[in-house]
Design a protein around this motif. Sequence first.
Motif, PDB file in Angstrom:
ATOM      1  N   ALA A 281       0.885  -1.406  -0.126  1.00 12.92           N
ATOM      2  CA  ALA A 281       0.043  -0.042   0.032  1.00 12.92           C
ATOM      3  C   ALA A 281       1.013   1.268   0.027  1.00 12.92           C
ATOM      4  CB  ALA A 281      -0.935  -0.171   1.103  1.00 12.92           C
ATOM      5  N   ARG A 282       1.776   1.337   0.746  1.00 10.79           N
ATOM      6  CA  ARG A 282       2.676   2.408   0.807  1.00 10.79           C
ATOM      7  C   ARG A 282       3.533   2.692  -0.574  1.00 10.79           C
ATOM      8  NH1 ARG A 282       4.382   0.280   5.668  1.00 10.79           N
ATOM      9  NH2 ARG A 282       6.318  -0.547   4.763  1.00 10.79           N
ATOM     10  N   VAL A 283       3.858   1.629  -1.122  1.00  6.38           N
ATOM     11  CA  VAL A 283       4.510   1.643  -2.568  1.00  6.38           C
ATOM     12  C   VAL A 283       3.681   2.320  -3.485  1.00  6.38           C
ATOM     13  CG1 VAL A 283       5.672   0.499  -4.387  1.00  6.38           C
ATOM     14  CG2 VAL A 283       6.586  -0.167  -2.050  1.00  6.38           C
ATOM     15  N   SER A 284       2.340   1.763  -3.470  1.00  7.78           N
ATOM     16  CA  SER A 284       1.325   2.130  -4.343  1.00  7.78           C
ATOM     17  C   SER A 284       0.974   3.567  -4.225  1.00  7.78           C
ATOM     18  CB  SER A 284       0.198   1.185  -4.165  1.00  7.78           C
ATOM     19  OG  SER A 284       0.345  -0.173  -4.214  1.00  7.78           O
ATOM     20  N   ALA A 285       1.093   4.015  -2.935  1.00  4.25           N
ATOM     21  CA  ALA A 285       0.865   5.590  -2.774  1.00  4.25           C
ATOM     22  C   ALA A 285       1.949   6.282  -3.101  1.00  4.25           C
ATOM     23  CB  ALA A 285       0.536   5.688  -1.335  1.00  4.25           C
ATOM     24  N   GLY A 286       3.419   5.665  -3.543  1.00  3.80           N
ATOM     25  CA  GLY A 286       4.448   6.553  -3.694  1.00  3.80           C
ATOM     26  C   GLY A 286       5.550   6.715  -2.696  1.00  3.80           C
ATOM     27  N   GLU A 287       5.173   6.123  -1.385  1.00  5.96           N
ATOM     28  CA  GLU A 287       5.875   6.155  -0.366  1.00  5.96           C
ATOM     29  C   GLU A 287       6.964   4.770  -0.495  1.00  5.96           C
ATOM     30  OE1 GLU A 287       3.824   6.078   3.014  1.00  5.96           O
ATOM     31  OE2 GLU A 287       2.630   7.816   2.728  1.00  5.96           O
ATOM     32  N   VAL A 288       8.246   5.241  -1.089  1.00  4.64           N
ATOM     33  CA  VAL A 288       9.148   4.138  -1.401  1.00  4.64           C
ATOM     34  C   VAL A 288      10.409   4.506  -0.170  1.00  4.64           C
ATOM     35  CG1 VAL A 288      10.851   2.951  -2.861  1.00  4.64           C
ATOM     36  CG2 VAL A 288       8.747   4.013  -3.641  1.00  4.64           C
ATOM     37  N   ASP A 289      10.744   3.147   0.646  1.00  2.00           N
ATOM     38  CA  ASP A 289      11.763   3.368   1.197  1.00  2.00           C
ATOM     39  C   ASP A 289      12.970   2.721   0.697  1.00  2.00           C
ATOM     40  OD1 ASP A 289      10.009   4.324   3.585  1.00  2.00           O
ATOM     41  OD2 ASP A 289       9.458   2.279   4.172  1.00  2.00           O
ATOM     42  N   LEU A 290      14.077   3.745   0.637  1.00  2.00           N
ATOM     43  CA  LEU A 290      15.177   3.273   0.076  1.00  2.00           C
ATOM     44  C   LEU A 290      16.328   3.260   1.163  1.00  2.00           C
ATOM     45  CD1 LEU A 290      15.270   5.766  -2.943  1.00  2.00           C
ATOM     46  CD2 LEU A 290      14.492   3.483  -2.884  1.00  2.00           C
ATOM     47  N   LEU A 291      17.248   2.317   0.662  1.00  2.00           N
ATOM     48  CA  LEU A 291      18.497   1.938   1.592  1.00  2.00           C
ATOM     49  C   LEU A 291      19.539   3.072   1.443  1.00  2.00           C
ATOM     50  CD1 LEU A 291      19.290  -1.777   1.275  1.00  2.00           C
ATOM     51  CD2 LEU A 291      18.234  -0.607   3.145  1.00  2.00           C
ATOM     52  N   ASP A 292      20.124   3.842   2.420  1.00  2.00           N
ATOM     53  CA  ASP A 292      21.045   5.068   2.072  1.00  2.00           C
ATOM     54  C   ASP A 292      22.531   4.184   2.063  1.00  2.00           C
ATOM     55  OD1 ASP A 292      21.889   3.657   4.634  1.00  2.00           O
ATOM     56  OD2 ASP A 292      21.096   5.431   5.854  1.00  2.00           O
ATOM     57  N   PRO A 293      23.327   5.079   1.459  1.00  2.00           N
ATOM     58  CA  PRO A 293      24.490   4.414   0.900  1.00  2.00           C
ATOM     59  C   PRO A 293      25.256   3.641   2.149  1.00  2.00           C
ATOM     60  CG  PRO A 293      24.557   6.547  -0.027  1.00  2.00           C
ATOM     61  CD  PRO A 293      23.047   6.410   1.096  1.00  2.00           C
ATOM     62  N   SER A 294      25.217   4.011   3.392  1.00  2.00           N
ATOM     63  CA  SER A 294      25.912   3.191   4.111  1.00  2.00           C
ATOM     64  C   SER A 294      25.331   1.919   4.799  1.00  2.00           C
ATOM     65  CB  SER A 294      25.841   4.091   5.857  1.00  2.00           C
ATOM     66  OG  SER A 294      24.441   4.428   6.141  1.00  2.00           O
TER      67      SER A 294
END
Length: 492
Positions: A172-185
């Motif tokens: 549901a979050r991805v469908s709403a455009g909320e994508v959690d990305l891994l930071d470089p570290s």
Amino acid sequence: MEQGRAGVDFDSLDWLRRNSPAWRLLRADHAALVLSFLGRVFVEENIRSISAVELAGRLEDELFALNERFGEGTYPRTAKAYLDEWAQPDVGWLRKYYLPGSDQVHFDATPAVERALAWVQSLRARSFVGTESRLNIALELLRQMAFGAETNPDVRLAELRHRREELDAEIARVSAGEVDLLDPSAQRDRYQQFVTTARGLLGDFREVEANFRTLDRELRERIATWDRSKGELLDEVVGNRNDIAESDQGRSFHAFYDFLLSPRRQQEFSDLLARVQSLAAIGELDPRMRGIHYDWLDAAERTQATVRLLSEQLRRFLDDQVWLENRRVMDILRSVEIHALALRDHPMGDLGYEIDGVAPHVVLPMERPLYQIRAKQVLDSGSDADAAPPEVDVSALFEQVHVDPTRLREAVRAALSGGTQVSLPELLAKHPLEQGLAELVTYLSLDRDLTFELVFDERRQEHVRWHDADGRQREAILPAVAFVRRSLPGGE
């Protein structure tokens, strides 16, 4: 001893210090040469088998470069001498063996080299130490063990529903455009953990192969020391013929090997690896990771081939054992047949044994007499001066027979003057017995003479006859006896 404390126990550590090949390698004077050379050949290049000629040539180049750099005589021995030393059983850094169908020596590194190399590499300072990925792995492993061993269906269904709810929320979050990305570290953290795990798997394959060989050796020792019936041995071996495959090491290996052989899993792994290698946040990439799954497959195939070879050798070993036992049975049967044919023409009366009695002589404890006190005898030590002295027959003292061994030795020497040996019957034909059995026994005791020796042949019997003082003929049956002339120093 508690499992968690076994690794730091004094006795365990002291035993490892004295017996572990990896510890022995770290303490060696030329540990840097061993670790750098064997690590480059067998770990970095992932070589699992190399001929002695090729490995010696590469080591010669390495020794030449080091002697040029640090001075002549730094490593004075030849490459072959170093390799033979590293392959000694009490050293244990190289495994020296022959490939099937080949007469050329091959080498492979032992797990001790990889353990020592991994410990040395862990001493290097790291600019980035990731912990989050390892925490996630630890949590996931605990979850798999806890719910993987759960037998209550309701508990497992509740866990699956909870995981489905988490996936639905993420969808549901991805469908709403909320994508959690891994930071470089976080990306570098996980990549570092992946590289460490991937490299460790290659080292584990070599240890798995060594453990398979240990299991095979233990099974062979059990077969070689078997002291019960042949049927029980076959039941034991057939019932445990899958010991290697059914061990913890074997089940884990085959599960991993099945994963590698799955085309779908291989394609998925290749796609994921290509995507990860293209991430800019990772920075410097490990060149070994580009084809690490092919290295895994090659190492796993070699381990699988080792298991097949060990199974084939075990089968031949059992065939040899059965062949030897069958041959022993046939030898016994043939021996029985030969003895039966040899005794076929003998009368049945001659084929028997004499026994002392047909019933045992039993003496019950209560049949034994009780102890009785002996009556004391009265001794009269007084002398009767008027009594006549008793008459004693002393003729027996003059009837004693004395045989002169010197006379018999002279007779033997005279008989040997014309030959190298003379039998007892031939000697008695020239010098008949004059004092009967006593003289015969004296002949048989003439073994301490410098000019001749007495030889007995238990396989043959001889009959010796003579007449006693009353004119009766006597006969003695004894083994064949011969007097043989000795070879004197400086003489014949």
